[in-house]
Design a protein around this motif. Structure first.
Motif, PDB file in Angstrom:
ATOM      1  N   ARG A   1       0.850  -1.193   0.000  1.00  0.00           N
ATOM      2  CA  ARG A   1       0.000   0.000   0.000  1.00  0.00           C
ATOM      3  C   ARG A   1       0.883   1.240   0.000  1.00  0.00           C
ATOM      4  N   TRP A   2       0.505   2.180  -0.869  1.00  0.00           N
ATOM      5  CA  TRP A   2       1.290   3.393  -1.012  1.00  0.00           C
ATOM      6  C   TRP A   2       0.499   4.628  -0.551  1.00  0.00           C
ATOM      7  N   ASP A   3      -0.339   4.438   0.444  1.00  0.00           N
ATOM      8  CA  ASP A   3      -1.185   5.553   0.871  1.00  0.00           C
ATOM      9  C   ASP A   3      -0.732   6.190   2.179  1.00  0.00           C
ATOM     10  N   THR A   4       0.422   5.772   2.716  1.00  0.00           N
ATOM     11  CA  THR A   4       0.932   6.419   3.922  1.00  0.00           C
ATOM     12  C   THR A   4       1.893   7.538   3.532  1.00  0.00           C
ATOM     13  N   LYS A   5       2.079   8.472   4.427  1.00  0.00           N
ATOM     14  CA  LYS A   5       2.955   9.612   4.146  1.00  0.00           C
ATOM     15  C   LYS A   5       4.384   9.159   3.869  1.00  0.00           C
ATOM     16  N   LYS A   6       4.871   8.207   4.651  1.00  0.00           N
ATOM     17  CA  LYS A   6       6.240   7.750   4.502  1.00  0.00           C
ATOM     18  C   LYS A   6       6.466   7.110   3.134  1.00  0.00           C
TER      19      LYS A   6
ATOM     20  N   VAL B   1       8.212   7.051  -2.662  1.00  0.00           N
ATOM     21  CA  VAL B   1       7.871   6.924  -4.084  1.00  0.00           C
ATOM     22  C   VAL B   1       8.217   8.208  -4.836  1.00  0.00           C
ATOM     23  N   ALA B   2       7.877   9.355  -4.255  1.00  0.00           N
ATOM     24  CA  ALA B   2       8.166  10.640  -4.901  1.00  0.00           C
ATOM     25  C   ALA B   2       9.667  10.840  -5.080  1.00  0.00           C
ATOM     26  N   ALA B   3      10.455  10.416  -4.084  1.00  0.00           N
ATOM     27  CA  ALA B   3      11.911  10.572  -4.176  1.00  0.00           C
ATOM     28  C   ALA B   3      12.477   9.689  -5.282  1.00  0.00           C
TER      29      ALA B   3
END
Length: 290
Positions: free
Chosen positions: A89-94, A99-101
């Motif tokens: 799951r990619w819905d946490t802030k961390k 992913v953005a980095a």
């Protein structure tokens, strides 16, 4: 004929170039050039206004294309780095920040299942009798850029081949790798029509001929399903399909030349259009009424 690795300046002569993907998509040609995907954007169901907007405002990477781009990297041996993100799951802030980095570094982030998926897809390509031969690293180079000038219009054209075989005595065969939801030939035919791949095939063949890489080259689509067991179908378009592609490409080149000359990039229509229901819909209602 020009050639180079990384280009610090704009390209000003025809040739085969080895350049980064990002540079290609920024348009490396002095004065501007037209790609196959751009040519397709100039014609219905798109229009020059859409082409210009997307050229001036390149879209950000979309998650839906990650699998295809990652599979290309593994099959061709060229492309952005693949980074496995150990979270389903990619819905946490961390995780969002991670992913953005990864994207900011130019790499492709993948979930664990996706990471395994693209490796399994690449393995299937290597086991396939025809596909493995087409993309044999001992007999060609990945991601080669062709740049040439269209004689009738003077427009510079460009194409980025997935794979360019080394020069040989036989017919030049240019393979192009596509990932899809289905490797069924009927589904592939619909996709070729929907996305204008018949124009791409002619565009790339024309570039190869213009640069003296081979006479009457064969352009093959290597289509692989993104679902297990990752089936593969290799297809070549008919002469009639390629002829339609060539006619559409000629129309696009003329439209592009006119738009550049006038700096006018028209929308679908500047007038009030009179339209009817699609023919199939009108026939349906007429049959119901009879």
């Amino acid at each position: 004929m020009g050639t180079g690795l990384e280009l610090a300046e704009k390209v000003s002569e025809a040739g085969v170039y080895d350049m980064p993907d990002g540079l290609y998509h920024l348009d490396p040609v002095e004065g501007g050039s037209l790609s196959s995907s751009g040519a397709r954007k100039l014609l219905p169901p798109h229009c020059p206004a859409i082409f210009k907007h997307e050229r001036d405002n390149p879209p950000a990477p979309k998650k839906q294309f990650d699998i295809g781009h990652a599979a290309h990297k593994l099959v061709l041996g060229s492309g952005p780095e693949l980074m496995r993100i150990d979270a389903e799951r990619w819905d946490t802030k961390k995780v969002k920040e991670e992913v953005a980095a990864v994207r900011a570094d130019g790499a492709i982030p993948l979930k664990p299942g996706e990471y395994q998926q693209v490796h399994d897809m690449a393995d299937a390509i290597r086991r396939h009798r025809i596909a493995s031969a087409l993309f044999d690293p001992e007999h060609g180079l990945p991601e080669q850029t062709l740049i040439w000038q269209d004689r009738p219009t003077g427009v510079w054209r460009r194409a980025r081949l997935d794979w360019l075989p080394h020069h040989g005595d036989g017919r030049l065969i240019i393979p192009d790798y596509k990932t899809s939801h289905s490797a069924d030939p009927g589904a592939i035919a619909r996709t070729v029509y929907q996305f204008g791949y018949y124009q791409q095939a002619d565009w790339y063949n024309t570039g190869a001929e213009a640069l003296g890489l081979g006479e009457d080259p064969a352009f093959l689509f290597v289509v692989q399903s993104k679902d297990a067991p990752y089936l593969i179908t290799v297809v070549e378009l008919t002469r009639s399909a390629l002829r339609v592609g060539r006619e559409r490409n000629r129309q696009a080149l003329e439209v592009y030349a006119e738009c550049v000359a006038t700096d006018h990039w028209p929308a679908h229509s500047d007038d009030i259009e009179l339209i009817s229901l699609p023919g199939w819909a009108e026939n349906h209602f007429l049959q119901e009424a009879s």
